[in-house]
Design a protein around this motif. Structure first.
Motif, PDB file in Angstrom:
ATOM      1  N   ARG A  93       0.517  -1.397   0.779  1.00 11.50           N
ATOM      2  CA  ARG A  93       0.773  -0.501   2.296  1.00 11.50           C
ATOM      3  C   ARG A  93      -0.213   0.556   2.253  1.00 11.50           C
ATOM      4  NH1 ARG A  93       4.578   1.234  -1.708  1.00 11.50           N
ATOM      5  NH2 ARG A  93       5.074   3.522  -1.909  1.00 11.50           N
ATOM      6  N   ALA A  94      -0.014   1.424   3.158  1.00 16.17           N
ATOM      7  CA  ALA A  94      -0.987   2.571   3.484  1.00 16.17           C
ATOM      8  C   ALA A  94      -0.280   3.871   2.875  1.00 16.17           C
ATOM      9  CB  ALA A  94      -1.091   3.124   4.876  1.00 16.17           C
ATOM     10  N   ALA A 124       9.691   5.960   7.206  1.00 16.76           N
ATOM     11  CA  ALA A 124      10.659   4.927   7.580  1.00 16.76           C
ATOM     12  C   ALA A 124      10.330   4.002   8.671  1.00 16.76           C
ATOM     13  CB  ALA A 124      11.884   5.669   7.777  1.00 16.76           C
ATOM     14  N   VAL A 125       9.429   4.658   9.453  1.00 25.09           N
ATOM     15  CA  VAL A 125       9.138   4.057  10.949  1.00 25.09           C
ATOM     16  C   VAL A 125       7.619   3.320  10.786  1.00 25.09           C
ATOM     17  CG1 VAL A 125      10.817   5.398  11.963  1.00 25.09           C
ATOM     18  CG2 VAL A 125       8.452   5.971  12.068  1.00 25.09           C
ATOM     19  N   VAL A 126       6.828   3.876  10.133  1.00 26.09           N
ATOM     20  CA  VAL A 126       5.285   3.607  10.033  1.00 26.09           C
ATOM     21  C   VAL A 126       5.086   2.256   9.325  1.00 26.09           C
ATOM     22  CG1 VAL A 126       2.898   3.932   9.492  1.00 26.09           C
ATOM     23  CG2 VAL A 126       4.394   5.842  10.415  1.00 26.09           C
ATOM     24  N   LEU A 127       4.631   1.061  10.163  1.00 27.51           N
ATOM     25  CA  LEU A 127       4.395  -0.237   9.435  1.00 27.51           C
ATOM     26  C   LEU A 127       3.125  -0.041   8.472  1.00 27.51           C
ATOM     27  CD1 LEU A 127       5.341  -2.253  12.547  1.00 27.51           C
ATOM     28  CD2 LEU A 127       6.875  -1.538  10.426  1.00 27.51           C
ATOM     29  N   GLY A 128       3.179   0.668   7.520  1.00 24.95           N
ATOM     30  CA  GLY A 128       1.891   0.818   6.320  1.00 24.95           C
ATOM     31  C   GLY A 128       1.538  -0.554   5.914  1.00 24.95           C
ATOM     32  N   VAL A 129       2.618  -1.578   6.030  1.00 25.26           N
ATOM     33  CA  VAL A 129       2.048  -2.815   5.328  1.00 25.26           C
ATOM     34  C   VAL A 129       1.101  -3.498   5.784  1.00 25.26           C
ATOM     35  CG1 VAL A 129       4.313  -3.179   3.934  1.00 25.26           C
ATOM     36  CG2 VAL A 129       4.081  -4.210   6.357  1.00 25.26           C
TER      37      VAL A 129
END
Length: 255
Positions: A93-94, A124-129
């Motif tokens: 992830r990022a 919790a909300v950033v789609l770092g994947v």
């Protein structure tokens, strides 16, 4: 200088331009500004101060936003996804970093604590994947603090993430409640109300199910009082999310 009201047009913008992750000068761009009238909750005891938001102020960050709540204002700059340093790179992830800068002086223990809370909420909300092995840096510069600073930082962060176009599972907002000595709840309190309060509670609330992403409390309160503050914050969140929608709709309908 960026176009805005009051404290927006201050050296805070210059700081973000000069102190970004790789910073060395940049040009500001014209953004959009929205105003929201004061909202009075049922019973007339709880209300939100007027809001103002302006996005796209800065050209060097990938996203930027200035958020004002009453006389409290925060400027956010979002950098990334970008190449991460090997020591900070995450394979799945990022890597998200949050930097909070006070209006004057150097960051202290309070800023470090709030950076953790802000990062917890954003993660919790950033789609770092979707962006593994990259770095995302959120820089928040306090321009003025007249109360409810953490919630203003949360709102500025969300609007900065939106301006950067990062993939999010939901939006989020920050709401602060001050619990008076007699048990009354002041929503979006001023600095004076916070000083006189028995407890100050800040919630980060998501837009999908109004879940609490982060909560912090200063002072003492009962479980029942915390629940009352949470219900008040969730009700106020509906208004803030509507403000987000109206602000974005008006901005992009003109483009």
């Amino acid at each position: 200088m960026p176009r805005g009201r009051g404290p927006v047009a201050t050296a805070g913008a210059d700081w973000l331009l000069a102190r970004g992750p790789e910073a060395e000068g940049a040009e500001e761009e014209e953004g959009e500004e929205e105003m929201m009238e004061t909202v009075v909750e049922p019973g007339g005891q709880c209300r939100l101060r007027p809001f103002s938001c302006e996005q796209g102020l800065l050209s060097r960050p990938d996203g930027s936003a200035a958020f004002l709540q009453g006389d409290t204002s925060v400027l956010a700059g979002l950098y990334g996804p970008a190449e991460a340093k090997l020591s900070k790179e995450l394979p799945d992830r990022a890597a998200l970093e949050v930097l909070l800068r006070p209006k004057v002086g150097l960051p202290g223990v309070l800023e470090r604590s709030r950076e953790q809370q802000l990062r917890q909420t954003c993660e919790a909300v950033v789609l770092g994947v979707l962006h593994p092995r990259t770095a995302i840096t959120l820089v928040l510069q306090v321009l003025s603090d007249a109360g409810s600073l953490l919630s203003c930082c949360l709102n500025a962060a969300c609007m900065g993430l939106l301006d950067a176009g990062l993939p999010l599972s939901s939006l989020f907002c920050g709401v602060t409640c001050a619990l008076g000595p007699d048990g009354t709840i002041a929503l979006d309190p001023t600095a004076r109300q916070e000083q006189e309060a028995r407890a100050v509670l800040t919630f980060a609330i998501d837009s999908r199910e109004r879940k609490v992403l982060m909560a912090t409390t200063k002072g003492s309160c009962s479980v029942e009082e915390m629940q009352q503050c949470l219900v008040t914050a969730q009700r106020a969140a509906d208004t803030i999310f509507q403000f987000y929608r109206d602000s974005l709709r008006r901005r992009y309908s003109k483009s």
